[in-house]
Write a protein that holds these residues in place. Structure first.
Motif, mmCIF file in Angstrom:
data_model
loop_
_atom_site.group_PDB
_atom_site.id
_atom_site.type_symbol
_atom_site.label_atom_id
_atom_site.label_comp_id
_atom_site.label_asym_id
_atom_site.label_seq_id
_atom_site.Cartn_x
_atom_site.Cartn_y
_atom_site.Cartn_z
ATOM 1 N N ASP A 133 0.832 -1.200 0.000
ATOM 2 C CA ASP A 133 0.000 0.000 0.000
ATOM 3 C C ASP A 133 0.872 1.256 0.000
ATOM 4 O O ASP A 133 0.575 2.231 -0.689
ATOM 5 N N ARG A 177 -5.893 1.050 7.302
ATOM 6 C CA ARG A 177 -6.184 -0.387 7.376
ATOM 7 C C ARG A 177 -7.009 -0.698 8.631
ATOM 8 O O ARG A 177 -7.974 -1.459 8.584
ATOM 9 N N ALA A 195 -1.092 4.562 6.165
ATOM 10 C CA ALA A 195 -1.544 3.280 5.610
ATOM 11 C C ALA A 195 -2.036 2.353 6.716
ATOM 12 O O ALA A 195 -3.058 1.664 6.564
#
Length: 175
Positions: free
Chosen positions: A38, A72, A68
């Motif tokens: 990512d 998540r 990131a």
């Protein structure tokens, strides 16, 4: 130098730093590879020129990793918000669990807590849910990227709002 090569050099340069940053924010080891992928995508989109990638600092890279990881965690939280009745009963943390005489009352208590949490503003709800899941303020700060002072304020205000909502709902049920 092409963008792919520059990106891989940057990832190699900061990979150990990225792993430490992801672990510090509570991410399990088996999910770090997904976060690194990512991060690659985010860097590639934000800096399509290879010259820009070579000039990125370690602190910028850590911010990208942190972002990131937080995204998540948020995605995981969103997917967990649709709870069935059996799951709702397990949502009540042990510290708050008051054992009603039967399962129906336990389910009702879990549902009340879920409704009360849903009324909280998003930032407060996130911090309170993490707290109820057993995370300490410092861990929550690391996961969200917020200062401990902000986490503390969101937590205290969120818990106050939660108590007030539960009391008000209890008064309405008594009437």
């Amino acid at each position: 130098m092409e963008i792919g090569t520059a990106l891989e050099r940057l990832m190699a340069r900061f990979s150990a730093l990225a792993m430490r940053a992801a672990r510090a924010r509570g991410l399990p080891t088996d999910e770090i590879d997904e976060i690194l992928q990512d991060v690659r995508i985010r860097l590639w989109k934000a800096h399509p020129e290879s010259e820009n990638l070579e000039r990125l600092s370690a602190s910028y890279f850590v911010k990208v990793v942190s972002s990131a990881v937080v995204d998540r965690i948020r995605r995981q939280r969103r997917s967990e918000t649709s709870l069935d009745v059996a799951t709702a009963a397990t949502m009540v943390p042990d510290a708050l669990r008051v054992l009603p005489p039967d399962a129906a009352e336990q389910d009702a208590l879990a549902a009340r807590l879920e409704r009360a949490l849903a009324t909280l503003p998003r930032n407060r709800r996130l911090v309170v849910q993490l707290h109820l899941d057993g995370y300490q303020r410092q861990e929550i700060s690391g996961m969200t990227g917020w200062t401990e002072a902000k986490v503390r304020n969101l937590l205290y205000r969120g818990l106050d709002d939660l108590r007030a909502h539960l009391r008000a709902e209890g008064d309405q049920n008594d009437a």
